[in-house]
Design a protein around this motif. Structure first.
Motif, mmCIF file in Angstrom:
data_model
loop_
_atom_site.group_PDB
_atom_site.id
_atom_site.type_symbol
_atom_site.label_atom_id
_atom_site.label_comp_id
_atom_site.label_asym_id
_atom_site.label_seq_id
_atom_site.Cartn_x
_atom_site.Cartn_y
_atom_site.Cartn_z
ATOM 1 N N LEU A 26 -30.822 1.911 -3.469
ATOM 2 C CA LEU A 26 -30.419 3.253 -3.056
ATOM 3 C C LEU A 26 -30.141 3.289 -1.554
ATOM 4 C CD1 LEU A 26 -33.127 5.241 -5.049
ATOM 5 C CD2 LEU A 26 -30.679 5.211 -5.550
ATOM 6 N N PRO A 27 -28.874 3.373 -1.156
ATOM 7 C CA PRO A 27 -28.570 3.528 0.268
ATOM 8 C C PRO A 27 -29.242 4.773 0.841
ATOM 9 C CG PRO A 27 -26.604 2.908 -0.929
ATOM 10 C CD PRO A 27 -27.653 3.215 -1.959
ATOM 11 N N LYS A 28 -29.572 4.675 2.103
ATOM 12 C CA LYS A 28 -30.338 5.726 2.771
ATOM 13 C C LYS A 28 -29.633 7.083 2.711
ATOM 14 C CE LYS A 28 -32.491 6.608 7.281
ATOM 15 N NZ LYS A 28 -32.671 6.056 8.659
ATOM 16 N N ASP A 29 -28.334 7.103 2.953
ATOM 17 C CA ASP A 29 -27.640 8.389 2.984
ATOM 18 C C ASP A 29 -27.471 8.990 1.599
ATOM 19 O OD1 ASP A 29 -25.910 6.319 2.377
ATOM 20 O OD2 ASP A 29 -24.280 6.994 3.680
ATOM 21 N N VAL A 30 -27.323 8.142 0.571
ATOM 22 C CA VAL A 30 -27.203 8.650 -0.798
ATOM 23 C C VAL A 30 -28.481 9.369 -1.216
ATOM 24 C CG1 VAL A 30 -26.890 8.022 -3.222
ATOM 25 C CG2 VAL A 30 -25.484 6.929 -1.459
ATOM 26 N N GLN A 31 -29.636 8.843 -0.814
ATOM 27 C CA GLN A 31 -30.907 9.473 -1.168
ATOM 28 C C GLN A 31 -30.972 10.928 -0.681
ATOM 29 O OE1 GLN A 31 -34.389 6.988 -0.066
ATOM 30 N NE2 GLN A 31 -32.927 5.308 0.192
#
Length: 596
Positions: A163-168
């Motif tokens: 999970l990429p940080k910005d997607v979270q």
């Protein structure tokens, strides 16, 4: 505030029945940790267990799967946090248990820019995982999570969600009912897998024709204990146990020969080598030298994993099926053997072996014989105890000297045979079964590698457990002992101090600094009382025993080449204590003479 994608992700984990996550924080996974925090007050909130190192989190997830039958879950940030997970995930893969790994990642907007902590994690996890996917948009999270869990559960392997940080942190969007989207759902039920009647009949014919039947079981037979016992009674067979199957049947059954292999017993080795028919159930036992020679025995194998069938021995009938279901279908086709001479011989060998084990455990050593540590432990363990072991020489004593009672459980890193797994396994066992006492058998090498740090995890959480008893038994011999003996016997080299010597660390005193109980033993006469005190303590205990590194973890039968290698190491000036080393030489030479 709009529901974030991380909030949906946590909800989805709960929909799949996830109750606990082992992990360590980092900015790459902070969105998911925030969602776990926001969900803390809910009645079905997911418990987050903070470990000291991500590798330990993965070991705990694997152990959770082994001790519960459920999927284990671990979590890390991206970059180095994710790389740390790998060893524990390979442990799950090697031993065929379901684990979900959740890893953070650098933002989608910087992917491909050699950004800080940006690694191509999907490529890194590709070998260990049955399914791995990096998420690029909120609408993707739903099916990636569902598929990772379903594949891991069904394949009894590893699923990874990155999970990429910005997607979270993005607002969550459900996938649309439109081209370019897909909509998945949670839920999985394992099927009933049973071979065809014709294959069962062929297998029964082989078993009925056999005069000397041996059964070899592994972890895959765990849900089939009563069926295995019934089959052994009908066939007049003995039952040997691969290491991961040690707790499937109790050792007080008269026809159970114990462990097999390098760490195994002489009755197991003799039975397998002397049989004319071999029934293997749920095992991937790897060592060919302990199985019959090609053509010497006819064989039937039962396994739920088709890739394991016919892999270790040229089997006459491979039965793809669940062990319990397949045995239940096979048992009515198997005839009761009236001739019991073969089984009586097995029972007689077991009785002699137990006397041999007792004699070895009580033999003098300087200061404490490591075999005696487990020999004294075994009868004192409660019937519901769980035992874990690390890799190394302590695993020999776990395999041979712990006599499993019905209802007890035990496990370790099997196929991977990784150091450093015993304490995280024990911690996972306590979280899964907090009312049961747990014992971890650990060498000093593994303690120094990473297990000492996990004593801090024990200190952090032990007061939550219904039963506080967790005993970490440390074999302090200042030696990487298993490898030392491999150098001697397999390579013919004397002990190499530069690689083998370990500093003497006061493990029991370290435990006391943490507020745990520390017990130190350097006199064999004190062992029984020490175990009684440890198993009655009101908090976790580190039981440190000063053991003799020159007590050899001998295989059940020593080959001529191994004897030559050991004598060569002595000629090379091995530094081992003369009296114990010469006693080992006597055992080795005597064992070879018996087989010539």
């Amino acid at each position: 505030m709009a529901r974030q994608t991380s909030d949906f992700f946590v909800e989805r984990l709960k929909a799949w029945g996830v109750k606990r996550i082992y992990g360590y924080s980092g900015d790459g996974i902070n969105g998911v940790l925030g969602a776990l925090q926001r969900d803390e007050g809910s009645p079905d909130a997911v418990e987050f267990v903070q470990v000291r190192h991500e590798e330990m989190a993965a070991f705990m997830a694997a152990a959770h799967a082994k001790f519960t039958g459920e999927m284990g879950v671990c979590l890390s940030t991206g970059g180095p946090g994710a790389t740390h997970l790998i060893t524990g995930l390979y442990d799950a893969k090697s031993d065929h248990v379901p684990v979900l790994a959740i890893a953070g990642q650098a933002e989608v907007t910087v992917r491909g820019a050699s950004y800080q902590q940006e690694l191509n994690l999907d490529r890194m996890f590709a070998d260990v995982a049955d399914y791995v996917q990096e998420v690029g948009a909120p609408a993707q999270v739903r099916h990636v999570t569902d598929r990772a869990i379903r594949v891991a559960t069904a394949n009894r392997g590893v699923g990874v969600v990155i999970l990429p940080k910005d997607v979270q942190d993005m607002p969550y969007e459900e996938p649309k009912q439109a081209h370019g989207f897909t909509r998945s759902g949670p839920g999985y039920s394992a099927p009933r897998v049973v071979p065809h009647d014709a294959d069962l009949a062929r297998a029964a014919a082989i078993l009925n024709e056999g005069k000397k039947v041996a059964i070899l079981i592994g972890a895959g037979a765990r849900g089939a204990a009563s069926e295995v016992e019934h089959m052994a009674e009908k066939l007049g067979a003995g039952v040997a146990k691969a290491l991961l199957g040690k707790d499937v049947l109790p050792d007080d059954l008269r026809f159970v020969t114990g462990a097999i292999g390098l760490l195994g017993t002489q009755p197991s080795s003799d039975m397998i080598q002397g049989c004319d028919t071999l029934l293997m159930i749920g095992t991937g036992f790897p060592w060919a030298e302990f199985l019959p020679a090609d053509g010497k025995a006819r064989a039937v194998q039962i396994d739920l994993a088709p890739e394991m069938l016919g892999l270790r021995y040229p089997v006459d009938v491979n039965l793809h099926g669940d062990a319990a279901e397949t045995l239940r279908a096979l048992l009515p086709l198997v005839e009761h053997k009236s001739d019991r001479d073969w089984q009586h011989g097995i029972v007689s060998n077991i009785e002699k072996w137990r006397e041999t084990l007792k004699g070895r455990a009580l033999a003098d050593a300087k200061p404490v014989n490591p075999q005696r540590v487990v020999c004294e432990m075994s009868p004192r363990l409660p019937d519901d105890a769980i035992v874990t072991s690390d890799s190394g020489s302590c695993c020999n004593w776990y395999a041979r000297d712990w006599q499993v009672k019905r209802g007890q459980r035990g496990s370790l890193s099997g196929g991977l045979a990784s150091m450093g797994a015993a304490v995280p396994y024990a911690i996972a066992a306590k979280f899964a079964h907090s009312a049961r006492p747990v014992v971890a058998l650990v060498g000093d090498g593994a303690m120094q590698m990473n297990n000492m740090a996990e004593l801090i995890t024990i200190q952090k959480y032990w007061q939550r457990w219904a039963d506080p008893r967790l005993v970490v038994c440390v074999f302090n011999n200042e030696d990487l002992n298993e490898v030392t003996w491999e150098q001697r016997i397999n390579e013919g080299n004397p002990r190499f101090d530069a690689s083998q010597s370990l500093p003497n660390v006061p493990y029991a005193r370290f435990a006391e600094l943490l507020g745990l109980t520390g017990i130190y033993v350097d006199d064999p006469a004190q062992l029984g009382d020490a175990w009684d005190r440890a198993l009655a303590a009101d908090r976790p205990v580190v039981l440190e025993v000063k053991t003799d590194p020159d007590v050899a973890p001998l295989p059940p039968h020593v080959t001529l080449e191994q004897a030559k290698g050991f004598l060569s190491s002595l000629a090379g000036g091995d530094r081992g204590g003369a009296s114990v080393v010469m006693e080992t030489a006597r055992q080795i030479i005597g064992g070879v003479r018996e087989r010539l």
